[in-house]
Structure formats: structure tokens, C-alpha cells
Design a protein around this motif. Structure first.
Motif: not given
Length: 336
Positions: A205-224
Motif C-alpha cells: 500500500f505504501e508504494d502508492l505514495d511513492l507513485i503519486e509523488s514521482a512527478g508524472s501523470k498516473i493511471l491505475p488500472v483496477y481489476s473490477k
């Protein structure tokens, strides 16, 4: 007489359009919705097989619902947990959330350790990106997003992939492939505001903060199909919090989901599982009470896809089963 009904694919959070073929209100097949702007006439194997649930369709029995409500009456509300699943429509989720808040039931929202992000990249931005950082086997698990990644590469984008599977379809299109932790992957690359991180899994779960603070746009793709909608209504729980809550649950309510295949937990340790589902699955096999409900093809509703687009769908045919909203209204009335 054959009929064609337009609807949405329920298989993941991409939000593709799909056509179902009916013969006298019996589903006999599917084919792609050619004018749908997201999948543009393509459907993956999961989408094409989404109608297989009707091979194990369940018939409604009002006595089973009455017995399940009786069990809820005898249980302390703080020991009742409700799975808040992205397999439910926005309308279902609003009703479930209202029930939990009014009765003091626990709400459990979870999707592969992912959570909601208010601002995400669009699919068009992914296709037109100059640099993509991909975490997970997106081309195999979410092929209609994978199609956008392939187009970006054809247009000259650099694609960096991090996954466990070295010979996966996603790995095979990578300019650079690694199989390290999410943190190591982010630290090793020059990620900036001109790049996009596309991911469908993380290590924690902590990786999400790292991804959000990386400085780029993001697209999480969920399973449902409606995970974005679910997680925008209820805060996602971490894997550790999920397990702790389940350990302290006496009655588990599962609406339109197969939770025993999503979470690594001994569900047999829960005293009572009440499953609301249109068809048989591993969770209904384990449940103490099984209440059939309408599938997405049998009522009007909406899903919110990974890029945040809310799309409506209409009932393709009638059903004798109750909808989730109808079931919630009955439970609310009986527990007053």
C-alpha cells in the motif's frame, strides 16, 4: 428472434462497450461494440466470456433472504462487515454505503492494494505519451489499455516495464524490462511530468505514495468494472487492515463478488457469509446464505472506469431476481 443489446463489459475497469446477442431473451453470444469510443470494436477474451455467468444462474427464494435477515438481527452490528466491491454499480454502492452508515456495519473496500486517485491520466494521454512506465502485465490483463500502450510505442514512445513475468506480452514490447520492487523501479528511472505511470499492481500500500509523488501523470488500472467508483466513495483498506477486520467479523455480506478468490484469508473462520450473487461462484459455495440478485444485464445502472468516465448501461432483458438496491431496501426495512 435475435436482438442486439449494447452494454458495458463488466470484466475490468477499462470500461469497454460490448454487444450481447439475445434469442428470445436468452443470451447466446457477444460481439464487439464497434462504435464505442474506448475499445473501438475490440473486446478481450474476458469480455467475450463475461456472459458465462448465466450458465450458473441462480433463482430467487424469498425464504433464504428472510433467514439471512434474521441472522443479521441476531448479530451485533459492529461484527458485521460488508464487502464494498467494484463489481457493483454506482447505484448499488450508494445503497450499500447508506445501509452500512445507518446500521453501523463495517465497510471493506479493497482492490489489489490499490486506492482511488482524484487526478489520473486519460487513455488518450497514454496513447500520445512520449515515455511510459508500466508496472504489471497490462497487455495481458487489461489488453484494451495495452492497445493504447502499443500505439504509443508505434508513435515513438519509450516503454519501461517492471513485472514478475519476464516473457509476458508486456515485457516483450518493453524498451527496458526489470523485475524489481516498485520502489527500486521508480528510483532507477528518470520520471517527470512528461511521462505516465500505468499500473495494475503494487508491492504494498505504501508504494502508492511513492507513485503519486514521482512527478508524472498516473493511471491505475483496477481489476473490477467499477473499482474507481467504489474507491471514490469509500477509502481503500490496506491488506493488513483487511485481514484484521475479517478476523473480527462474525457475519460477512458479499454483494455481487467472488471475494474468496481476491483476498488470501481463511473465510471458513467467519461464522456466517451471506452472498448476494446472480450466479454460482466460489464464495456462494462457501456461504451460509445465497441470495440471487440481478446481473448488470438485468437492470439500469452505471460504472466509472479507470480514467474516471462514468458510463450508463441499460437492462438487456427482464429478471425475476431482486436488484441489489431492492435487497438493501428490504434489509433496511426489516432491521428498523
Amino acid at each position: 428472434m435475435f436482438e442486439i443489446k449494447h452494454t458495458l463489459c463488466p470484466s475490468c475497469s477499462v470500461g469497454c462497450g460490448i454487444n450481447v446477442i439475445l434469442d428470445s431473451e436468452e443470451i447466446v453470444g457477444t460481439f464487439p461494440y464497434k462504435r464505442h469510443p474506448i475499445n473501438e470494436g475490440k473486446n478481450c477474451s474476458n469480455g467475450r466470456s463475461s456472459i458465462d455467468i448465466f450458465e450458473e444462474k441462480l433463482a430467487f427464494d424469498s425464504k433464504v433472504l428472510d433467514d439471512a435477515i434474521g441472522k443479521l438481527k441476531s448479530c451485533s452490528n459492529e461484527k458485521v462487515t460488508v464487502i464494498f466491491s467494484g463489481s457493483c454499480s454506482n447505484e448499488d454502492l450508494e445503497a450499500i454505503k447508506s445501509l452500512c452508515e445507518s446500521k453501523g456495519f463495517n465497510i471493506l473496500a479493497y482492490d489489489n492494494d490499490l486506492r482511488n486517485f482524484d487526478s489520473v491520466a486519460s487513455y488518450d494521454e497514454v496513447e500520445n505519451a512520449s515515455t511510459l512506465f508500466v508496472i504489471g502485465n497490462i497487455l495481458y490483463e487489461n489488453p484494451l489499455i495495452g492497445r493504447r500502450i502499443v500505439r504509443a510505442k508505434e508513435n515513438g514512445a519509450k516503454v519501461f516495464v517492471n513485472d514478475d513475468l519476464e516473457n509476458s506480452p508486456t515485457a516483450n514490447i518493453a524498451d527496458e524490462f526489470t523485475s524489481v520492487s516498485v520502489k527500486e523501479f521508480l528510483d532507477a528511472n528518470d520520471i517527470n511530468e512528461d511521462s505516465i505511470i500505468v499500473f495494475n499492481k503494487v508491492d504494498s500500500f505504501e508504494d502508492l505514495d511513492l507513485i503519486e509523488s514521482a512527478g508524472s501523470k498516473i493511471l491505475p488500472v483496477y481489476s473490477k468494472s467499477n473499482s474507481k467508483g467504489a474507491l471514490s466513495l469509500v477509502e481503500a483498506a490496506s491488506k493488513e487492515d483487511v485481514l484484521e477486520l475479517l478476523k473480527n467479523t462474525d457475519v460477512l455480506l458479499v454483494f455481487n463478488d467472488d471475494v474468496v478468490n481476491d483476498i488470501n484469508f481463511d473465510f471458513k473462520s467467519i461464522s456466517q457469509i451471506i452472498a448476494f450473487s446472480p450466479s454460482k461462484n466460489d464464495t456462494t459455495e462457501l456461504a451460509s446464505f445465497v441470495i440471487p440478485v440481478k446481473s448488470w444485464l438485468e437492470y439500469d445502472g452505471s460504472f466509472t472506469n479507470a480514467e474516471g468516465l462514468t458510463q450508463e448501461f441499460k437492462a438487456a432483458f427482464e429478471s425475476d431476481n431482486m436488484s441489489v438496491v431492492d435487497v438493501i431496501e428490504k434489509i433496511n426495512g426489516e432491521l428498523e
